[in-house]
Design an enzyme around this catalytic site. Structure first.
Site, PDB file in Angstrom:
ATOM      1  N   ASP A  50      15.700 -11.621  -0.967  1.00  0.00           N
ATOM      2  CA  ASP A  50      16.879 -11.250  -1.776  1.00  0.00           C
ATOM      3  C   ASP A  50      17.316  -9.815  -1.470  1.00  0.00           C
ATOM      4  O   ASP A  50      18.506  -9.499  -1.498  1.00  0.00           O
ATOM      5  CB  ASP A  50      16.573 -11.360  -3.275  1.00  0.00           C
ATOM      6  CG  ASP A  50      16.657 -12.796  -3.793  1.00  0.00           C
ATOM      7  OD1 ASP A  50      16.966 -13.701  -2.992  1.00  0.00           O
ATOM      8  OD2 ASP A  50      16.409 -13.001  -4.994  1.00  0.00           O
ATOM      9  N   ARG A 104       6.825  -5.556   3.804  1.00  0.00           N
ATOM     10  CA  ARG A 104       5.512  -6.150   3.579  1.00  0.00           C
ATOM     11  C   ARG A 104       5.398  -6.435   2.086  1.00  0.00           C
ATOM     12  O   ARG A 104       5.484  -5.510   1.265  1.00  0.00           O
ATOM     13  CB  ARG A 104       4.365  -5.246   4.024  1.00  0.00           C
ATOM     14  CG  ARG A 104       3.012  -5.844   3.548  1.00  0.00           C
ATOM     15  CD  ARG A 104       1.816  -5.387   4.310  1.00  0.00           C
ATOM     16  NE  ARG A 104       1.393  -4.054   3.979  1.00  0.00           N
ATOM     17  CZ  ARG A 104       0.231  -3.527   4.412  1.00  0.00           C
ATOM     18  NH1 ARG A 104      -0.593  -4.229   5.169  1.00  0.00           N
ATOM     19  NH2 ARG A 104      -0.093  -2.295   4.098  1.00  0.00           N
ATOM     20  N   HIS A 136       0.809  -1.225   0.000  1.00  0.00           N
ATOM     21  CA  HIS A 136       0.000   0.000   0.000  1.00  0.00           C
ATOM     22  C   HIS A 136       0.838   1.269   0.000  1.00  0.00           C
ATOM     23  O   HIS A 136       0.362   2.312   0.438  1.00  0.00           O
ATOM     24  CB  HIS A 136      -0.910   0.028   1.241  1.00  0.00           C
ATOM     25  CG  HIS A 136      -2.090  -0.880   1.140  1.00  0.00           C
ATOM     26  ND1 HIS A 136      -3.069  -0.767   0.186  1.00  0.00           N
ATOM     27  CD2 HIS A 136      -2.461  -1.945   1.892  1.00  0.00           C
ATOM     28  CE1 HIS A 136      -3.986  -1.703   0.353  1.00  0.00           C
ATOM     29  NE2 HIS A 136      -3.634  -2.439   1.374  1.00  0.00           N
ATOM     30  N   GLU A 184      -6.582 -10.319   8.878  1.00  0.00           N
ATOM     31  CA  GLU A 184      -7.403  -9.167   8.490  1.00  0.00           C
ATOM     32  C   GLU A 184      -8.680  -9.568   7.767  1.00  0.00           C
ATOM     33  O   GLU A 184      -9.283  -8.759   7.080  1.00  0.00           O
ATOM     34  CB  GLU A 184      -6.584  -8.161   7.675  1.00  0.00           C
ATOM     35  CG  GLU A 184      -5.645  -8.733   6.642  1.00  0.00           C
ATOM     36  CD  GLU A 184      -4.727  -7.688   5.998  1.00  0.00           C
ATOM     37  OE1 GLU A 184      -4.844  -6.489   6.268  1.00  0.00           O
ATOM     38  OE2 GLU A 184      -3.885  -8.106   5.185  1.00  0.00           O
ATOM     39  N   SER A 186      -7.658  -1.823   9.273  1.00  0.00           N
ATOM     40  CA  SER A 186      -8.783  -1.353   8.464  1.00  0.00           C
ATOM     41  C   SER A 186      -9.449  -2.502   7.718  1.00  0.00           C
ATOM     42  O   SER A 186     -10.679  -2.614   7.708  1.00  0.00           O
ATOM     43  CB  SER A 186      -8.367  -0.220   7.531  1.00  0.00           C
ATOM     44  OG  SER A 186      -7.378  -0.655   6.643  1.00  0.00           O
ATOM     45  N   ASP A 187      -8.661  -3.400   7.122  1.00  0.00           N
ATOM     46  CA  ASP A 187      -9.296  -4.527   6.431  1.00  0.00           C
ATOM     47  C   ASP A 187     -10.133  -5.355   7.409  1.00  0.00           C
ATOM     48  O   ASP A 187     -11.244  -5.778   7.074  1.00  0.00           O
ATOM     49  CB  ASP A 187      -8.236  -5.419   5.770  1.00  0.00           C
ATOM     50  CG  ASP A 187      -7.789  -4.860   4.428  1.00  0.00           C
ATOM     51  OD1 ASP A 187      -8.648  -4.334   3.691  1.00  0.00           O
ATOM     52  OD2 ASP A 187      -6.591  -4.929   4.123  1.00  0.00           O
TER      53      ASP A 187
HETATM   54  C1  3PY Z   1      -4.994  -2.748   7.111  1.00  0.00           C
HETATM   55  O1  3PY Z   1      -5.338  -1.836   7.862  1.00  0.00           O
HETATM   56  O2  3PY Z   1      -5.759  -3.605   6.670  1.00  0.00           O
HETATM   57  C2  3PY Z   1      -3.605  -2.842   6.694  1.00  0.00           C
HETATM   58  O3  3PY Z   1      -3.229  -3.788   6.058  1.00  0.00           O
HETATM   59  C3  3PY Z   1      -2.677  -1.728   7.031  1.00  0.00           C
HETATM   60  O4  3PY Z   1      -2.144  -1.173   5.883  1.00  0.00           O
HETATM   61 MG    MG Z   2      -4.773  -4.759   5.054  1.00  0.00          MG
END
Ligand code: 3PY
Ligand code: MG
Length: 249
Positions: free
Chosen positions: A81, A67, A42, A146, A171-172
């Protein structure tokens, strides 16, 4: 050998922040954070461009974590890597998905990580097998929780050998729970408690990808969370304002 993993294993609270391509990584890597996160899901970081900024962190106390954009072995391979000390993997929903992520992080015979001579800064080893055995043990592996499916499979995911942290995507998770960005509501809080309890039961850490706006980090510390990313911009601004006020007093 991997300070961030050692800290988590010994039950310490670790706090990192996210870098961005427009900021010199040294600025953040010298500020005392436990880890600096390169988010290729993101943010504007491109996974194939991470080797130079990670090399610039050589010898710093702050560990580089990446990530990946998705739970794909080739993405994890790019991250390792580039020299990441740990990998954060979004949307891990089942035991099989967690196992696949761990396998992608580890060399044969415990995994299927591919090798091409690029290996990050892991020190000197007598043989290449010694190096591979060491990183198989030392990499930090962080699946993100999430989704509702992941919530149903918490024990199955947390018990996969190699998983170090259950990291909430705030958030997800709130969207999947039907309470978008409502981080204070009971439904959301119950889910957090369930995740913290599963992590504790399996002797691993629970983490929050970020502290929701307006919420106090100590609230999550009291719930047992041990892994956080914090935004550094407001802290930097506060430090600059204080320094200026001091001079002008
Ligand atoms: C979320 O809030 O779902 C995340 O993955 C943070 O970026
Ligand atoms: Mg997320």
């Amino acid at each position: 050998m991997n300070t961030i993993k050692d800290a988590i294993k010994s039950g310490k609270t670790v706090v990192g922040t996210a870098g961005s391509p427009s900021i010199d990584v040294s600025l953040l890597a010298d500020a005392g954070f436990d880890f600096l996160l390169f988010d290729t899901q993101h943010s504007a970081w491109e996974i194939k461009q991470l080797q130079p900024p990670i090399q610039a962190m050589r010898g710093k106390e702050t560990a580089p974590l990446i990530r990946v954009a998705a739970n794909e072995a080739y993405q994890i391979c790019f991250a390792l890597d580039a020299g990441a000390r740990g990998v954060i993997i979004p949307m891990v929903n089942t035991r099989a998905e967690a196992e696949a992520a761990v396998r992608a992080c580890r060399y044969y015979p415990v995994g299927n990580r591919s090798n091409a001579g690029v290996r990050g800064e892991w020190g000197e080893f007598k043989t290449y097998r010694d190096y591979m055995d060491a990183v198989n043990k030392e990499l930090l592996i962080v699946p993100m929780i999430e989704t509702n499916q992941a919530l149903e499979n918490l024990d199955a995911i947390a018990s996969v050998p190699g998983v170090d942290v259950l990291l909430i995507g705030p958030s997800d998770l709130s969207i999947e729970l039907g309470v978008p960005l409502d981080y204070a509501c009971d439904t959301y809080q119950r889910a957090l408690d369930k995740i913290a309890a599963a992590a504790a039961k399996h002797g691993i850490a629970a983490g929050m990808y970020f502290i929701p706006p307006g919420m106090d980090p100590s609230f999550f510390v009291q719930k047992g969370f041990k892994f956080f990313t914090m935004p550094w911009g407001s802290w930097a601004q506060a430090g600059i304002r204080n320094a200026l006020a001091e001079i002008k007093r």
